[in-house]
Write a protein that holds these residues in place. Structure first.
Motif, PDB file in Angstrom:
ATOM      1  N   ARG A  69      10.350   2.938  -0.522  1.00 20.99           N
ATOM      2  CA  ARG A  69       9.631   4.217  -0.383  1.00 20.99           C
ATOM      3  C   ARG A  69       8.397   4.227  -1.275  1.00 20.99           C
ATOM      4  NH1 ARG A  69      14.316   6.546  -0.260  1.00 20.99           N
ATOM      5  NH2 ARG A  69      14.416   6.924  -2.494  1.00 20.99           N
ATOM      6  N   ARG A  70       8.579   3.794  -2.511  1.00 24.36           N
ATOM      7  CA  ARG A  70       7.464   3.794  -3.457  1.00 24.36           C
ATOM      8  C   ARG A  70       6.384   2.775  -3.068  1.00 24.36           C
ATOM      9  NH1 ARG A  70       9.251   5.993  -8.805  1.00 24.36           N
ATOM     10  NH2 ARG A  70      11.306   6.861  -8.415  1.00 24.36           N
ATOM     11  N   THR A  92       5.766   1.744  -0.044  1.00 25.36           N
ATOM     12  CA  THR A  92       5.107   2.285   1.151  1.00 25.36           C
ATOM     13  C   THR A  92       4.004   3.252   0.734  1.00 25.36           C
ATOM     14  OG1 THR A  92       7.081   2.006   2.506  1.00 25.36           O
ATOM     15  CG2 THR A  92       5.452   3.605   3.285  1.00 25.36           C
ATOM     16  N   ARG A  93       4.303   4.096  -0.236  1.00 28.64           N
ATOM     17  CA  ARG A  93       3.301   5.036  -0.752  1.00 28.64           C
ATOM     18  C   ARG A  93       2.125   4.277  -1.370  1.00 28.64           C
ATOM     19  NH1 ARG A  93      -0.032   8.781  -0.907  1.00 28.64           N
ATOM     20  NH2 ARG A  93      -0.353   9.906  -2.835  1.00 28.64           N
ATOM     21  N   LEU A  94       2.435   3.258  -2.173  1.00 28.64           N
ATOM     22  CA  LEU A  94       1.388   2.441  -2.792  1.00 28.64           C
ATOM     23  C   LEU A  94       0.537   1.767  -1.715  1.00 28.64           C
ATOM     24  CD1 LEU A  94      -0.006   1.140  -5.232  1.00 28.64           C
ATOM     25  CD2 LEU A  94       1.829  -0.571  -5.242  1.00 28.64           C
ATOM     26  N   HIS A  95       1.175   1.269  -0.674  1.00 32.10           N
ATOM     27  CA  HIS A  95       0.460   0.632   0.433  1.00 32.10           C
ATOM     28  C   HIS A  95      -0.518   1.613   1.071  1.00 32.10           C
ATOM     29  CE1 HIS A  95       0.054  -0.605   4.695  1.00 32.10           C
ATOM     30  NE2 HIS A  95      -0.085  -1.804   4.155  1.00 32.10           N
ATOM     31  N   HIS A  96      -0.047   2.817   1.365  1.00 32.49           N
ATOM     32  CA  HIS A  96      -0.918   3.828   1.988  1.00 32.49           C
ATOM     33  C   HIS A  96      -2.100   4.189   1.082  1.00 32.49           C
ATOM     34  CE1 HIS A  96       1.491   4.366   5.514  1.00 32.49           C
ATOM     35  NE2 HIS A  96       2.562   4.722   4.831  1.00 32.49           N
ATOM     36  N   VAL A  97      -1.823   4.353  -0.212  1.00 32.28           N
ATOM     37  CA  VAL A  97      -2.892   4.682  -1.159  1.00 32.28           C
ATOM     38  C   VAL A  97      -3.916   3.553  -1.210  1.00 32.28           C
ATOM     39  CG1 VAL A  97      -3.396   4.995  -3.630  1.00 32.28           C
ATOM     40  CG2 VAL A  97      -1.515   6.256  -2.565  1.00 32.28           C
ATOM     41  N   LYS A 100      -6.022   3.399   1.973  1.00 37.99           N
ATOM     42  CA  LYS A 100      -6.986   4.507   2.013  1.00 37.99           C
ATOM     43  C   LYS A 100      -8.147   4.251   1.062  1.00 37.99           C
ATOM     44  CE  LYS A 100      -5.762   8.770   2.638  1.00 37.99           C
ATOM     45  NZ  LYS A 100      -5.188  10.113   2.470  1.00 37.99           N
TER      46      LYS A 100
END
Length: 170
Positions: free
Chosen positions: A142-143, A145-150, A153
């Motif tokens: 989960r974490r 995935t968030r890092l990947h999205h950030v 972007k």
């Protein structure tokens, strides 16, 4: 002073990893990749090759753009890997209505390679999950995935701004 900086950046201080997010992710990635490669060795595939073949197997047929997106891999690296897999006879180019699109699919040899490698991959996956724990992995995933999205972007925003940077080396 330089000795302390070296220790911090190499992660050798009391067994901790680097405080740099990028360096830590690369270090962990390398050792985990080695673990998977060791388990996959009897199949003749490396985990990077297995990932490509497994993705093509799941999609049935995949264009370069699909594979770039699915695997988060740059076009140059992907093209090099696909060329090697094609030469090995495990991938072939499929026909596509749009002749400009390169669509890849598994050959019968490629399907067999995936069948042989899948239980070896599962063995590596099991080793990691037993040690880490499935709940801890779900949290880490989960974490990450968030890092990947950030990161994606920020990278896209950087491209839009076309900020000058250091010249890239070769």
């Amino acid at each position: 002073m330089s000795r302390q900086i070296t220790r911090l950046t190499t992660g050798q201080t009391r067994g901790r990893l680097s405080p740099c997010v990028c360096n830590t992710l690369r270090m962990v990635s390398r050792v985990v990749t080695q673990l998977y490669d060791d388990c996959l060795r009897p199949s003749g595939l490396r985990v990077t090759q297995f990932s490509i073949l497994a993705t093509v197997a799941r999609l049935g047929e995949a264009s370069l753009k699909q594979l770039e997106h699915e695997l988060a891999i740059d076009q140059t690296t992907l093209t090099r890997s696909l060329t090697l897999l094609e030469r090995a006879g495990v991938l072939e180019r499929g026909s596509h209505p749009d002749g400009r699109i390169k669509a890849m699919r598994l050959t019968s040899k490629g399907r067999r390679a995936v069948e042989v490698a899948r239980p070896l991959w599962a063995q590596a996956q099991g080793k990691v999950l037993r040690e880490l724990g499935t709940k801890a992995w779900a949290d880490a995933q989960r974490r990450l995935t968030r890092l990947h999205h950030v990161a994606v972007k920020k990278r896209e925003l950087g491209r839009e701004g076309k900020r000058p940077g250091l010249p890239r080396s070769g």
